[in-house]
Design a protein around this motif. Structure first.
Motif, PDB file in Angstrom:
ATOM      1  N   GLU A 147      10.956  57.262  -8.226  1.00 19.57           N
ATOM      2  CA  GLU A 147      10.652  56.856  -9.594  1.00 19.57           C
ATOM      3  C   GLU A 147      11.260  55.486  -9.915  1.00 19.57           C
ATOM      4  O   GLU A 147      10.592  54.621 -10.487  1.00 19.57           O
ATOM      5  CB  GLU A 147      11.164  57.910 -10.572  1.00 19.57           C
ATOM      6  N   ARG A 148      12.506  55.281  -9.543  1.00 25.60           N
ATOM      7  CA  ARG A 148      13.190  54.015  -9.854  1.00 25.60           C
ATOM      8  C   ARG A 148      12.694  52.849  -9.001  1.00 25.60           C
ATOM      9  O   ARG A 148      12.520  51.748  -9.498  1.00 25.60           O
ATOM     10  CB  ARG A 148      14.701  54.161  -9.659  1.00 25.60           C
ATOM     11  N   ARG A 149      12.498  53.084  -7.713  1.00 23.02           N
ATOM     12  CA  ARG A 149      12.151  51.987  -6.798  1.00 23.02           C
ATOM     13  C   ARG A 149      10.667  51.650  -6.799  1.00 23.02           C
ATOM     14  O   ARG A 149      10.299  50.516  -6.488  1.00 23.02           O
ATOM     15  CB  ARG A 149      12.571  52.321  -5.368  1.00 23.02           C
ATOM     16  N   PHE A 150       9.811  52.633  -7.125  1.00 19.61           N
ATOM     17  CA  PHE A 150       8.375  52.397  -6.962  1.00 19.61           C
ATOM     18  C   PHE A 150       7.560  52.671  -8.222  1.00 19.61           C
ATOM     19  O   PHE A 150       6.798  51.811  -8.655  1.00 19.61           O
ATOM     20  CB  PHE A 150       7.839  53.239  -5.794  1.00 19.61           C
ATOM     21  N   ILE A 151       7.706  53.851  -8.807  1.00 19.28           N
ATOM     22  CA  ILE A 151       6.834  54.213  -9.924  1.00 19.28           C
ATOM     23  C   ILE A 151       7.036  53.306 -11.128  1.00 19.28           C
ATOM     24  O   ILE A 151       6.057  52.761 -11.666  1.00 19.28           O
ATOM     25  CB  ILE A 151       7.032  55.691 -10.312  1.00 19.28           C
ATOM     26  N   LEU A 152       8.267  53.105 -11.568  1.00 20.12           N
ATOM     27  CA  LEU A 152       8.503  52.278 -12.753  1.00 20.12           C
ATOM     28  C   LEU A 152       8.032  50.833 -12.554  1.00 20.12           C
ATOM     29  O   LEU A 152       7.345  50.292 -13.435  1.00 20.12           O
ATOM     30  CB  LEU A 152       9.969  52.355 -13.174  1.00 20.12           C
ATOM     31  N   PRO A 153       8.349  50.183 -11.418  1.00 18.54           N
ATOM     32  CA  PRO A 153       7.810  48.828 -11.218  1.00 18.54           C
ATOM     33  C   PRO A 153       6.281  48.790 -11.121  1.00 18.54           C
ATOM     34  O   PRO A 153       5.644  47.875 -11.655  1.00 18.54           O
ATOM     35  CB  PRO A 153       8.447  48.377  -9.901  1.00 18.54           C
ATOM     36  N   GLU A 154       5.687  49.794 -10.464  1.00 19.07           N
ATOM     37  CA  GLU A 154       4.222  49.829 -10.368  1.00 19.07           C
ATOM     38  C   GLU A 154       3.600  49.984 -11.748  1.00 19.07           C
ATOM     39  O   GLU A 154       2.623  49.292 -12.075  1.00 19.07           O
ATOM     40  CB  GLU A 154       3.766  51.010  -9.499  1.00 19.07           C
ATOM     41  N   GLU A 155       4.152  50.883 -12.555  1.00 20.38           N
ATOM     42  CA  GLU A 155       3.603  51.080 -13.889  1.00 20.38           C
ATOM     43  C   GLU A 155       3.780  49.842 -14.756  1.00 20.38           C
ATOM     44  O   GLU A 155       2.912  49.539 -15.573  1.00 20.38           O
ATOM     45  CB  GLU A 155       4.219  52.313 -14.549  1.00 20.38           C
ATOM     46  N   GLU A 156       4.858  49.126 -14.567  1.00 22.42           N
ATOM     47  CA  GLU A 156       5.050  47.887 -15.328  1.00 22.42           C
ATOM     48  C   GLU A 156       3.986  46.849 -14.951  1.00 22.42           C
ATOM     49  O   GLU A 156       3.436  46.166 -15.816  1.00 22.42           O
ATOM     50  CB  GLU A 156       6.462  47.334 -15.114  1.00 22.42           C
ATOM     51  N   ARG A 157       3.699  46.727 -13.645  1.00 21.98           N
ATOM     52  CA  ARG A 157       2.641  45.802 -13.212  1.00 21.98           C
ATOM     53  C   ARG A 157       1.288  46.215 -13.779  1.00 21.98           C
ATOM     54  O   ARG A 157       0.506  45.377 -14.236  1.00 21.98           O
ATOM     55  CB  ARG A 157       2.576  45.723 -11.682  1.00 21.98           C
ATOM     56  N   LEU A 158       0.987  47.522 -13.745  1.00 17.69           N
ATOM     57  CA  LEU A 158      -0.282  48.012 -14.287  1.00 17.69           C
ATOM     58  C   LEU A 158      -0.339  47.806 -15.794  1.00 17.69           C
ATOM     59  O   LEU A 158      -1.389  47.449 -16.342  1.00 17.69           O
ATOM     60  CB  LEU A 158      -0.454  49.497 -13.953  1.00 17.69           C
ATOM     61  N   ARG A 159       0.770  48.017 -16.476  1.00 14.05           N
ATOM     62  CA  ARG A 159       0.839  47.834 -17.933  1.00 14.05           C
ATOM     63  C   ARG A 159       0.561  46.374 -18.307  1.00 14.05           C
ATOM     64  O   ARG A 159      -0.134  46.098 -19.285  1.00 14.05           O
ATOM     65  CB  ARG A 159       2.216  48.263 -18.435  1.00 14.05           C
ATOM     66  N   ARG A 160       1.079  45.445 -17.521  1.00 13.57           N
ATOM     67  CA  ARG A 160       0.850  44.019 -17.790  1.00 13.57           C
ATOM     68  C   ARG A 160      -0.590  43.612 -17.490  1.00 13.57           C
ATOM     69  O   ARG A 160      -1.169  42.794 -18.201  1.00 13.57           O
ATOM     70  CB  ARG A 160       1.804  43.163 -16.959  1.00 13.57           C
ATOM     71  N   LYS A 161      -1.167  44.162 -16.446  1.00 10.50           N
ATOM     72  CA  LYS A 161      -2.509  43.741 -16.007  1.00 10.50           C
ATOM     73  C   LYS A 161      -3.626  44.444 -16.776  1.00 10.50           C
ATOM     74  O   LYS A 161      -4.646  43.835 -17.087  1.00 10.50           O
ATOM     75  CB  LYS A 161      -2.660  43.979 -14.505  1.00 10.50           C
ATOM     76  N   PHE A 162      -3.459  45.728 -17.047  1.00  7.23           N
ATOM     77  CA  PHE A 162      -4.514  46.521 -17.689  1.00  7.23           C
ATOM     78  C   PHE A 162      -4.006  47.071 -19.028  1.00  7.23           C
ATOM     79  O   PHE A 162      -4.001  48.279 -19.249  1.00  7.23           O
ATOM     80  CB  PHE A 162      -4.920  47.691 -16.781  1.00  7.23           C
TER      81      PHE A 162
END
Length: 149
Positions: free
Chosen positions: A119-134
């Motif tokens: 969750e800390r290393r992958f999910i949260l950063p991935e969701e942040e990238r998706l939140r910024r893009k979409f």
């Protein structure tokens, strides 16, 4: 080079290695001869199915499955209607299933540790990238679909 080492399968293999080592080095009383093997097998099989469905859906939408890369599309169909992270859920199921199957009782704390790391290393950063893009699309998706189940 570090991005290729810092990927979820490496974390999963490390946890599986620790669980196997615990099983071999300090065997404990088991969970039970039949039910643990059955449940462990179901968890491993279910985890593999989840992962296959997720990879299929991501390939169908022509976007990356590599955690550190930027997604081309937000996938919300198929298995992604039920979980925002079916591959990570599958990883966790495989870990739990093999711990049960191997009767690695002392390795049980690896499951919440693995989930926390993922969750800390992958999910949260991935969701942040998706939140910024979409922006709006991800907001709607996050409200409709749970992170894990």
């Amino acid at each position: 080079m570090l991005k290729w080492i810092d990927i979820p399968p490496v974390w999963l293999l490390a946890c599986l290695g620790i669980a196997w080592w615990q099983k071999e080095r300090w065997p404990m009383g088991g969970f039970g001869p039949v039910w643990a093997d059955l449940l462990g097998g179901l968890l491993v099989g279910g985890g593999l199915v989840l992962m296959a469905l997720a990879v299929y859906e991501m390939r169908r939408h022509r976007t990356t499955v590599i955690p550190h890369r930027e997604a081309d599309r937000l996938v919300t169909s198929g298995i992604f209607k039920r979980s925002r992270n079916p591959i990570y859920l599958g990883d966790s199921m495989i870990l739990a299933g093999l711990i049960l199957y191997w009767d690695a009782v002392l390795a049980l704390p690896l499951i919440p540790i693995f989930v926390w790391v993922i969750e800390r290393r992958f999910i949260l950063p991935e969701e942040e990238r998706l939140r910024r893009k979409f922006v709006a699309e991800f907001h709607r998706y996050a409200q409709q679909t749970r992170r894990w189940l």
